[in-house]
Design an enzyme around this catalytic site. Structure first.
Site, PDB file in Angstrom:
ATOM      1  N   PRO A  35     -15.563  16.779  20.148  1.00  0.00           N
ATOM      2  CG  PRO A  35     -17.348  18.200  19.640  1.00  0.00           C
ATOM      3  CD  PRO A  35     -15.888  18.218  20.004  1.00  0.00           C
ATOM      4  CE1 TYR A  36     -11.852  13.295  13.166  1.00  0.00           C
ATOM      5  CE2 TYR A  36     -10.135  13.715  14.792  1.00  0.00           C
ATOM      6  CZ  TYR A  36     -10.549  13.159  13.593  1.00  0.00           C
ATOM      7  OH  TYR A  36      -9.644  12.467  12.822  1.00  0.00           O
ATOM      8  CG  LEU A  37     -10.154  14.121  19.821  1.00  0.00           C
ATOM      9  CD1 LEU A  37      -9.343  14.757  20.940  1.00  0.00           C
ATOM     10  CD2 LEU A  37      -9.257  13.267  18.924  1.00  0.00           C
TER      11      LEU A  37
END
Length: 203
Positions: free
Chosen positions: A125-127
């Site tokens: 999700p961060y990427l």
């Protein structure tokens, strides 16, 4: 003298970068949510503005020519904050930069942001957030530099870095101090062609 806005100036990389720019006598506007986190920094070249990245922080761009976006939700927050800070605040920063005719936008992204589907981990999700923020900047028409560091460490600055991804995943790391020093060099370089590069400690 040109003025650089650092968004996320109280974070680990942000604070080191702020200090390096001040040491080099750059005019810095440090955008933070809590100015007390910069209480140990004192310089005639520094002005601090308290802003919430989840709100309207456009006024911080006034009089600035360059922006470094190094804000992040942090590893202890959920995907909601990742969405609101790493993606949405970055998108808003790009939009504000266009409004204020910013000459160069420096985005601190992450290794893996080019292809989040290549990563099957809790970081995905961060990427994805970093990928979408990068794409928004790329398509904005602004002059940009996107820096994608490897896994971050707290090692001291070696000042030895490479943009070539190591063959071994365990070696794909870089110290926060090395990232900050690289950002200083980007600031000192006159904006030229748009560029995206990964960053690692050189062995």
């Amino acid at each position: 003298m040109s003025k650089t806005l650092i968004i996320g100036a109280s974070g680990q990389i942000g604070k080191i970068t702020t200090q390096l720019l001040l040491n080099d006598q750059h005019q810095v506007v440090a955008l933070v949510r809590d100015k007390n986190k910069l209480s140990d920094l004192s310089s005639p070249y520094l002005s601090v503005t308290e802003q919430d990245l989840e709100g309207d922080f456009s006024q911080a761009f006034t009089g600035c020519e360059q922006v470094i976006f190094v804000a992040g939700s942090g590893g202890n927050t959920g995907d909601d904050k990742t969405l609101l800070i790493d993606l949405w605040a970055a998108v808003k920063a790009v939009n504000y930069a266009k409004q204020y005719d910013i000459k160069n936008f420096i985005m601190v992204s992450s290794i893996g942001a080019d292809d989040p589907d290549a990563t099957e981990s809790d970081l995905k999700p961060y990427l994805v957030a970093k990928h979408m923020a990068d794409e928004h900047l790329i398509n904005s028409g602004l002059n940009y530099t996107i820096v994608r560091p490897g896994s971050l460490t707290n090692d001291s600055a070696s000042l030895q870095i490479t943009t070539q991804r190591p063959s071994e995943r365990k070696d794909a790391k870089v110290s926060r101090e090395n990232v900050a020093n690289a950002l200083l060099q980007v600031v000192k370089t006159a904006p030229g062609d748009n560029r995206i590069f990964e960053l690692f400690d050189a062995n």
